[in-house]
Design a protein around this motif. Sequence first.
Motif, PDB file in Angstrom:
ATOM      1  N   PRO A 368       0.805  -1.221   0.000  1.00  0.00           N
ATOM      2  CA  PRO A 368       0.000   0.000   0.000  1.00  0.00           C
ATOM      3  C   PRO A 368       0.842   1.276   0.000  1.00  0.00           C
ATOM      4  CG  PRO A 368      -0.935  -1.576   1.529  1.00  0.00           C
ATOM      5  CD  PRO A 368       0.372  -2.163   1.061  1.00  0.00           C
ATOM      6  N   SER A 369       1.971   1.255   0.707  1.00  0.00           N
ATOM      7  CA  SER A 369       2.798   2.463   0.754  1.00  0.00           C
ATOM      8  C   SER A 369       3.364   2.815  -0.614  1.00  0.00           C
ATOM      9  CB  SER A 369       3.943   2.282   1.758  1.00  0.00           C
ATOM     10  OG  SER A 369       4.972   1.440   1.249  1.00  0.00           O
ATOM     11  N   CYS A 370       3.607   1.809  -1.455  1.00  0.00           N
ATOM     12  CA  CYS A 370       4.085   2.078  -2.818  1.00  0.00           C
ATOM     13  C   CYS A 370       3.060   2.882  -3.598  1.00  0.00           C
ATOM     14  CB  CYS A 370       4.391   0.768  -3.538  1.00  0.00           C
ATOM     15  SG  CYS A 370       5.754  -0.188  -2.847  1.00  0.00           S
ATOM     16  N   PHE A 371       1.787   2.568  -3.427  1.00  0.00           N
ATOM     17  CA  PHE A 371       0.725   3.284  -4.145  1.00  0.00           C
ATOM     18  C   PHE A 371       0.445   4.637  -3.506  1.00  0.00           C
ATOM     19  CE2 PHE A 371      -0.519  -1.360  -4.448  1.00  0.00           C
ATOM     20  CZ  PHE A 371       0.234  -1.560  -5.589  1.00  0.00           C
ATOM     21  N   LEU A 372       0.605   4.716  -2.189  1.00  0.00           N
ATOM     22  CA  LEU A 372       0.485   6.001  -1.492  1.00  0.00           C
ATOM     23  C   LEU A 372       1.488   6.999  -2.061  1.00  0.00           C
ATOM     24  CD1 LEU A 372      -0.633   7.251   1.487  1.00  0.00           C
ATOM     25  CD2 LEU A 372       1.784   6.920   1.990  1.00  0.00           C
ATOM     26  N   LEU A 373       2.737   6.563  -2.232  1.00  0.00           N
ATOM     27  CA  LEU A 373       3.776   7.455  -2.744  1.00  0.00           C
ATOM     28  C   LEU A 373       3.554   7.792  -4.219  1.00  0.00           C
ATOM     29  CD1 LEU A 373       6.890   5.910  -0.947  1.00  0.00           C
ATOM     30  CD2 LEU A 373       5.613   7.978  -0.341  1.00  0.00           C
ATOM     31  N   ALA A 374       2.932   6.881  -4.973  1.00  0.00           N
ATOM     32  CA  ALA A 374       2.574   7.194  -6.359  1.00  0.00           C
ATOM     33  C   ALA A 374       1.546   8.321  -6.388  1.00  0.00           C
ATOM     34  CB  ALA A 374       2.027   5.959  -7.061  1.00  0.00           C
ATOM     35  N   CYS A 375       0.580   8.276  -5.475  1.00  0.00           N
ATOM     36  CA  CYS A 375      -0.411   9.358  -5.376  1.00  0.00           C
ATOM     37  C   CYS A 375       0.274  10.685  -5.051  1.00  0.00           C
ATOM     38  CB  CYS A 375      -1.448   9.030  -4.306  1.00  0.00           C
ATOM     39  SG  CYS A 375      -2.580   7.676  -4.713  1.00  0.00           S
ATOM     40  N   LEU A 376       1.223  10.649  -4.118  1.00  0.00           N
ATOM     41  CA  LEU A 376       1.935  11.871  -3.757  1.00  0.00           C
ATOM     42  C   LEU A 376       2.746  12.394  -4.936  1.00  0.00           C
ATOM     43  CD1 LEU A 376       2.828  13.968  -1.708  1.00  0.00           C
ATOM     44  CD2 LEU A 376       4.576  12.349  -0.884  1.00  0.00           C
ATOM     45  N   ALA A 377       3.363  11.506  -5.703  1.00  0.00           N
ATOM     46  CA  ALA A 377       4.149  11.926  -6.863  1.00  0.00           C
ATOM     47  C   ALA A 377       3.268  12.624  -7.898  1.00  0.00           C
ATOM     48  CB  ALA A 377       4.843  10.717  -7.486  1.00  0.00           C
ATOM     49  N   LEU A 378       2.074  12.109  -8.129  1.00  0.00           N
ATOM     50  CA  LEU A 378       1.153  12.742  -9.078  1.00  0.00           C
ATOM     51  C   LEU A 378       0.724  14.118  -8.589  1.00  0.00           C
ATOM     52  CD1 LEU A 378      -1.017   9.621 -10.015  1.00  0.00           C
ATOM     53  CD2 LEU A 378       0.543  10.861 -11.544  1.00  0.00           C
ATOM     54  N   LEU A 379       0.488  14.240  -7.281  1.00  0.00           N
ATOM     55  CA  LEU A 379       0.135  15.550  -6.722  1.00  0.00           C
ATOM     56  C   LEU A 379       1.299  16.524  -6.871  1.00  0.00           C
ATOM     57  CD1 LEU A 379      -1.510  17.576  -5.099  1.00  0.00           C
ATOM     58  CD2 LEU A 379      -0.754  16.400  -3.005  1.00  0.00           C
ATOM     59  N   LEU A 380       2.502  16.097  -6.578  1.00  0.00           N
ATOM     60  CA  LEU A 380       3.661  16.986  -6.691  1.00  0.00           C
ATOM     61  C   LEU A 380       3.854  17.461  -8.127  1.00  0.00           C
ATOM     62  CD1 LEU A 380       6.276  15.219  -4.372  1.00  0.00           C
ATOM     63  CD2 LEU A 380       4.886  17.242  -3.864  1.00  0.00           C
ATOM     64  N   ALA A 381       3.662  16.557  -9.083  1.00  0.00           N
ATOM     65  CA  ALA A 381       3.782  16.946 -10.491  1.00  0.00           C
ATOM     66  C   ALA A 381       2.738  17.985 -10.857  1.00  0.00           C
ATOM     67  CB  ALA A 381       3.645  15.715 -11.382  1.00  0.00           C
ATOM     68  N   ARG A 382       1.547  17.809 -10.327  1.00  0.00           N
ATOM     69  CA  ARG A 382       0.478  18.793 -10.589  1.00  0.00           C
ATOM     70  C   ARG A 382       0.823  20.147  -9.977  1.00  0.00           C
ATOM     71  NH1 ARG A 382      -2.978  20.891 -13.978  1.00  0.00           N
ATOM     72  NH2 ARG A 382      -4.754  21.886 -12.934  1.00  0.00           N
ATOM     73  N   LEU A 383       1.382  20.140  -8.778  1.00  0.00           N
ATOM     74  CA  LEU A 383       1.787  21.399  -8.139  1.00  0.00           C
ATOM     75  C   LEU A 383       2.849  22.106  -8.968  1.00  0.00           C
ATOM     76  CD1 LEU A 383       1.945  20.314  -4.378  1.00  0.00           C
ATOM     77  CD2 LEU A 383       0.280  21.864  -5.443  1.00  0.00           C
ATOM     78  N   ARG A 384       3.808  21.348  -9.468  1.00  0.00           N
ATOM     79  CA  ARG A 384       4.857  21.971 -10.269  1.00  0.00           C
ATOM     80  C   ARG A 384       4.286  22.552 -11.562  1.00  0.00           C
ATOM     81  NH1 ARG A 384      10.514  19.576 -12.838  1.00  0.00           N
ATOM     82  NH2 ARG A 384      11.506  21.630 -12.964  1.00  0.00           N
ATOM     83  N   ALA A 385       3.328  21.843 -12.159  1.00  0.00           N
ATOM     84  CA  ALA A 385       2.739  22.303 -13.414  1.00  0.00           C
ATOM     85  C   ALA A 385       1.888  23.548 -13.236  1.00  0.00           C
ATOM     86  CB  ALA A 385       1.890  21.187 -14.027  1.00  0.00           C
ATOM     87  N   THR A 386       1.436  23.809 -12.015  1.00  0.00           N
ATOM     88  CA  THR A 386       0.567  24.962 -11.762  1.00  0.00           C
ATOM     89  C   THR A 386       1.293  26.093 -11.030  1.00  0.00           C
ATOM     90  OG1 THR A 386      -0.263  23.819  -9.774  1.00  0.00           O
ATOM     91  CG2 THR A 386      -1.572  23.637 -11.790  1.00  0.00           C
ATOM     92  N   GLY A 387       2.628  26.089 -11.110  1.00  0.00           N
ATOM     93  CA  GLY A 387       3.388  27.213 -10.578  1.00  0.00           C
ATOM     94  C   GLY A 387       3.907  27.045  -9.169  1.00  0.00           C
ATOM     95  N   PHE A 388       3.776  25.849  -8.595  1.00  0.00           N
ATOM     96  CA  PHE A 388       4.262  25.621  -7.235  1.00  0.00           C
ATOM     97  C   PHE A 388       5.471  24.680  -7.251  1.00  0.00           C
ATOM     98  CE2 PHE A 388      -0.125  26.898  -6.772  1.00  0.00           C
ATOM     99  CZ  PHE A 388      -0.085  27.789  -5.707  1.00  0.00           C
ATOM    100  N   GLY A 389       6.406  24.975  -8.123  1.00  0.00           N
ATOM    101  CA  GLY A 389       7.595  24.156  -8.232  1.00  0.00           C
ATOM    102  C   GLY A 389       8.373  24.066  -6.933  1.00  0.00           C
ATOM    103  N   ALA A 394      10.775  20.984  -2.567  1.00  0.00           N
ATOM    104  CA  ALA A 394      10.884  20.958  -1.106  1.00  0.00           C
ATOM    105  C   ALA A 394      10.530  19.583  -0.550  1.00  0.00           C
ATOM    106  CB  ALA A 394       9.973  22.019  -0.497  1.00  0.00           C
ATOM    107  N   VAL A 395       9.477  18.983  -1.079  1.00  0.00           N
ATOM    108  CA  VAL A 395       9.072  17.660  -0.586  1.00  0.00           C
ATOM    109  C   VAL A 395      10.120  16.610  -0.952  1.00  0.00           C
ATOM    110  CG1 VAL A 395       7.360  15.814  -0.791  1.00  0.00           C
ATOM    111  CG2 VAL A 395       6.610  18.190  -0.568  1.00  0.00           C
ATOM    112  N   LEU A 396      10.638  16.666  -2.173  1.00  0.00           N
ATOM    113  CA  LEU A 396      11.659  15.686  -2.570  1.00  0.00           C
ATOM    114  C   LEU A 396      12.930  15.853  -1.748  1.00  0.00           C
ATOM    115  CD1 LEU A 396      11.310  15.525  -6.463  1.00  0.00           C
ATOM    116  CD2 LEU A 396      10.198  14.138  -4.699  1.00  0.00           C
ATOM    117  N   ALA A 397      13.351  17.107  -1.552  1.00  0.00           N
ATOM    118  CA  ALA A 397      14.544  17.347  -0.732  1.00  0.00           C
ATOM    119  C   ALA A 397      14.304  16.915   0.713  1.00  0.00           C
ATOM    120  CB  ALA A 397      14.920  18.827  -0.791  1.00  0.00           C
ATOM    121  N   GLY A 398      13.099  17.181   1.202  1.00  0.00           N
ATOM    122  CA  GLY A 398      12.771  16.767   2.560  1.00  0.00           C
ATOM    123  C   GLY A 398      12.782  15.260   2.717  1.00  0.00           C
ATOM    124  N   SER A 399      12.257  14.539   1.722  1.00  0.00           N
ATOM    125  CA  SER A 399      12.240  13.086   1.774  1.00  0.00           C
ATOM    126  C   SER A 399      13.657  12.531   1.809  1.00  0.00           C
ATOM    127  CB  SER A 399      11.480  12.525   0.569  1.00  0.00           C
ATOM    128  OG  SER A 399      11.392  11.115   0.633  1.00  0.00           O
TER     129      SER A 399
END
Length: 431
Positions: A368-389, A394-399
């Motif tokens: 389940p954690s593998c799919f949880l992180l896939a969901c987070l990756a999709l959200l992060l990509a969406r944030l970057r695409a909408t100007g919140f790079g 920050a999340v990747l560096a924090g991880s």
Amino acid sequence: MTRAHATRVPASDDPLLACLGLTLGFALLCLWRLWLPSGPYFDEIHYLPAARELLTGFDYRNPEHPPLGKEIIAAGIWLLGDNPWGWRIFSALAGTLALFAGMRALWHASHSRDATLAYGVLLATGFLLFVHAQIAMLDIFMAAFFLTALWLFASACRQRRETRARLDLIASGIALGLSMAAKWNAVPLAPLLGLFFLVMRIHAGTSRKRFADGDASPVRGVSLVEAALWLGVLPLAVYSATFWPAFQVENGPFAGMDLLGAHLHMLELQESVKEAHPYQSTWGQWVLNTRAIWYLYEDTDGAQRGVMLIGNPLTMLLGLIGVAWCAFAALFHRRADAGFAVTLYAASIGFWIVTAKPIQFYYHYFLPSCFLLACLALLLARLRATGFGWAYWAVLAGSVGVFVYFYPILGAAELSGEQAFNQWMWLDGWR
């Protein structure tokens, strides 16, 4: 997500080389200290004797689990000897495969370079994959084969060439069978690939989004009947074939039984474990990341060493936001990639909510954690695409930063003393 599957994207957009680079770095990290501890630890005390007996052919131990994971561990011992390298080499390779397969699955599902690379970083630094890539347990093989099945299924849906698409689908079915044969945790998820195929086929037909030649299949040239063969019959055949060595053991636990009888016996053994265990936990504790398991904490190989299994404290919680966003994106924006990721997460954690297995442990949250992180990756990509790079980075560096901080008690590094573990005990449930 039908016509999109047949759409060719520029080769320059595919982050294949970057995926390979991340995979290589992770592989080297897994191999470092693979020899520590020098003796068996945690559930290796069960699986190593079972693997040794498979090599001798005189007994079949640990019959409550399917055989493939133990057969793979036995292959490592046969190849490199009965030593830490032989015990764990295929775990490290399986962890490496899981990382690469996970990234490729998300790439084919989303065609998002940002999501794919974010997923690689999140999965590599999410703790659970790394810890299981350094121990001879069954979970890493189950996860690696299941992620490989997802990769090949998603690739089949994207292929423009019928022959290649069919071969990918066949290989996906084989990987699915191998995943179930490594550990039963994959069994509740196995039907989802066929269900995804059916849903995409229905959507293609009702929306009239077809391939250029009029074929409405999500996999070019493959009918529903053929898909049932490759995603239903073939995995079961592969799964069944892995039991052959167990049935060759004279007077073994399956003596006089057919395949059905053997499985009824395995199920009985699984449900017979009811004695409380100090490390047992519940699905709610997994989701909130509040209950750890110490796989190792002792003075060994000249120093105090520890291996703690817990999820990355940053991304396991942020991942819940990713799950919620994926559910929203799937329902209201018809994002198929988000729908796939959140469905896999919901199904994999949902099984443990309703299952009758009386004693459960945090390592059941691995898949389940593998799919949880896939969901987070999709959200992060969406944030970057909408100007919140900045949030993406920050999340990747924090991880990565949190992983580096916890690394000494993830990789059996030398610690300063018996009480050194207190440095990382952010919650009482981690003790």
